[in-house]
Design an enzyme around this catalytic site. Structure first.
Site, PDB file in Angstrom:
ATOM      1  N   ARG A   1       0.850  -1.202   0.000  1.00 55.64           N
ATOM      2  CA  ARG A   1       0.000   0.000   0.000  1.00 55.64           C
ATOM      3  C   ARG A   1       0.889   1.258   0.000  1.00 55.64           C
ATOM      4  NH1 ARG A   1      -1.036   4.929   1.862  1.00 55.64           N
ATOM      5  NH2 ARG A   1      -0.243   4.217   3.860  1.00 55.64           N
ATOM      6  N   ASP A   2       1.471   1.591   1.145  1.00 55.13           N
ATOM      7  CA  ASP A   2       2.272   2.819   1.209  1.00 55.13           C
ATOM      8  C   ASP A   2       3.424   2.741   0.214  1.00 55.13           C
ATOM      9  OD1 ASP A   2       2.895   5.338   2.087  1.00 55.13           O
ATOM     10  OD2 ASP A   2       3.553   4.750   4.077  1.00 55.13           O
TER      11      ASP A   2
ATOM     12  N   HIS B   1       5.678   4.596  12.402  1.00 57.80           N
ATOM     13  CA  HIS B   1       5.727   4.527  10.940  1.00 57.80           C
ATOM     14  C   HIS B   1       6.751   5.557  10.464  1.00 57.80           C
ATOM     15  CE1 HIS B   1       3.592   4.215   6.924  1.00 57.80           C
ATOM     16  NE2 HIS B   1       4.118   5.413   6.786  1.00 57.80           N
TER      17      HIS B   1
ATOM     18  N   HIS C   1       9.532   7.109   7.656  1.00 54.56           N
ATOM     19  CA  HIS C   1      10.058   7.222   6.297  1.00 54.56           C
ATOM     20  C   HIS C   1      11.525   7.604   6.383  1.00 54.56           C
ATOM     21  CE1 HIS C   1       6.522   6.836   3.580  1.00 54.56           C
ATOM     22  NE2 HIS C   1       5.897   6.974   4.736  1.00 54.56           N
TER      23      HIS C   1
ATOM     24  N   CYS D   1       4.487   9.499  -0.399  1.00 54.32           N
ATOM     25  CA  CYS D   1       3.121   9.977  -0.291  1.00 54.32           C
ATOM     26  C   CYS D   1       2.877  10.935  -1.435  1.00 54.32           C
ATOM     27  CB  CYS D   1       2.905  10.671   1.052  1.00 54.32           C
ATOM     28  SG  CYS D   1       1.290  11.461   1.162  1.00 54.32           S
TER      29      CYS D   1
ATOM     30  N   ASN E   1       9.480   4.304   2.792  1.00 55.89           N
ATOM     31  CA  ASN E   1       9.424   3.826   4.167  1.00 55.89           C
ATOM     32  C   ASN E   1      10.774   3.222   4.530  1.00 55.89           C
ATOM     33  OD1 ASN E   1       6.584   3.145   2.782  1.00 55.89           O
ATOM     34  ND2 ASN E   1       6.240   3.632   4.921  1.00 55.89           N
TER      35      ASN E   1
END
Ligand code: ZN
Length: 307
Positions: free
Chosen positions: A17-18, A209, A211, A242, A251
């Protein structure tokens, strides 16, 4: 290894996803399922697999329902679907997500650009979404985006993050994640914000989370673990970003994070060999190298060729 840690660290794999949502090369539904199956074979047990957002705004995730319809079941894997509002949560439930991860942005400007909602408006959506998630017997978590800094407004106050965490937990999000969406956290701030969120929502589970936009993700992961957090997001190969954050990059790479943790004696249940192989597969699928370091440098201690 010079230090033996004894804790398990839970890794939430966010690559499908990300990781994929910021790629200019779109993977087919079949390729996404291939990616997910490789991650499961590598030991991933919580996978952020889909997002139920406006497909016009994030076209890479337009096939989320088709992905969820075809993921393998009955193997102890929990599939997470991202939602930005009650409608998204409804779609995530209908698609069969085991967990709904609700996003709330800590800054006003980022919230409006990312999901057309301020934190207050997102919390109002969460208030509508939480009973639906509970009725469907799915897990509910909340990620606080730009929890360490905003690309448009700059600094984000710790008290803002703590207040959102307390409100989201009170509404039913059992797990609260702090997202360093643009990679501006430092280890000391990570420690301080974890303590602040613990004080504001003492019974929540905490997830971080990070990055690696400014190469501080592993240092921040260390700080999070030292501060007692046991759950970390990462993406295989270190892909990601993003679409609504200028110059956002990947990430923290799952294999780099897991390598560091295994060296220190932590357990994650993940296979480094399989993660590296999956990242190489990803390079072929995406048509460019991935940022992760471990695939380039290799595992240590070295293995004998015949081993
Ligand atoms: Zn992210």
């Amino acid at each position: 290894m010079t230090h033996t840690a004894t804790r398990n660290i839970e890794i939430v794999e966010v690559g499908p996803r990300d990781g994929l949502q910021n790629e200019s090369t779109f993977l087919s539904t079949e390729q996404k399922l291939d990616f997910i199956n490789r991650l499961i074979a590598a030991g991933a047990r919580r996978i952020e697999a889909a997002s139920f957002v406006n497909p016009k705004r994030v076209p890479q995730m337009a096939d989320s329902a088709a992905v969820m319809a075809a993921v393998p079941r009955g193997n102890g894997v929990s599939f997470i679907g991202l939602a930005l509002n009650a409608r998204g949560a409804e779609r995530a439930i209908a698609a069969g997500c085991d967990e709904v991860n609700f996003v709330i942005c800590a800054s006003r400007e980022f919230g409006i650009r990312n999901q057309g909602a301020t934190a207050e408006e997102s919390l109002a959506e969460l208030r509508r979404a939480a009973p639906m998630v509970a009725d469907a017997k799915r897990a509910l978590s909340a990620t606080i985006s730009v929890a360490f800094g905003c690309p448009f407004e700059g600094e984000v106050a710790q008290s803002t993050v703590a207040d959102i965490a307390a409100a989201a937990f009170a509404l039913g999000a059992q797990e609260i994640a702090l997202g360093d969406t643009i990679g501006v956290a430092d280890p000391w701030t990570v420690r301080a914000r974890i303590h602040a969120v613990r004080a504001a929502a003492p019974d929540s589970l905490l997830r971080l989370h990070f990055h690696n936009t400014r190469a501080s993700a592993l240092a921040n992961a260390f700080a999070a673990i030292e501060a007692g957090a046991n759950i970390l997001d990462s993406s295989c190969g270190g892909i990601g970003g993003c679409p609504f954050a200028p110059k956002a990059t990947g990430n923290v790479a799952s294999e780099d994070l897991v390598f560091m943790l295994h060296r220190a004696g932590f357990e994650t249940g993940l296979s480094l060999d399989a993660l590296i192989a999956t990242a190489h597969w990803l390079e072929g699928a995406l048509g460019h190298p991935v940022p992760a370091a471990l695939g380039k440098a290799g595992i240590f201690p070295y293995k004998r060729p015949d081993a």
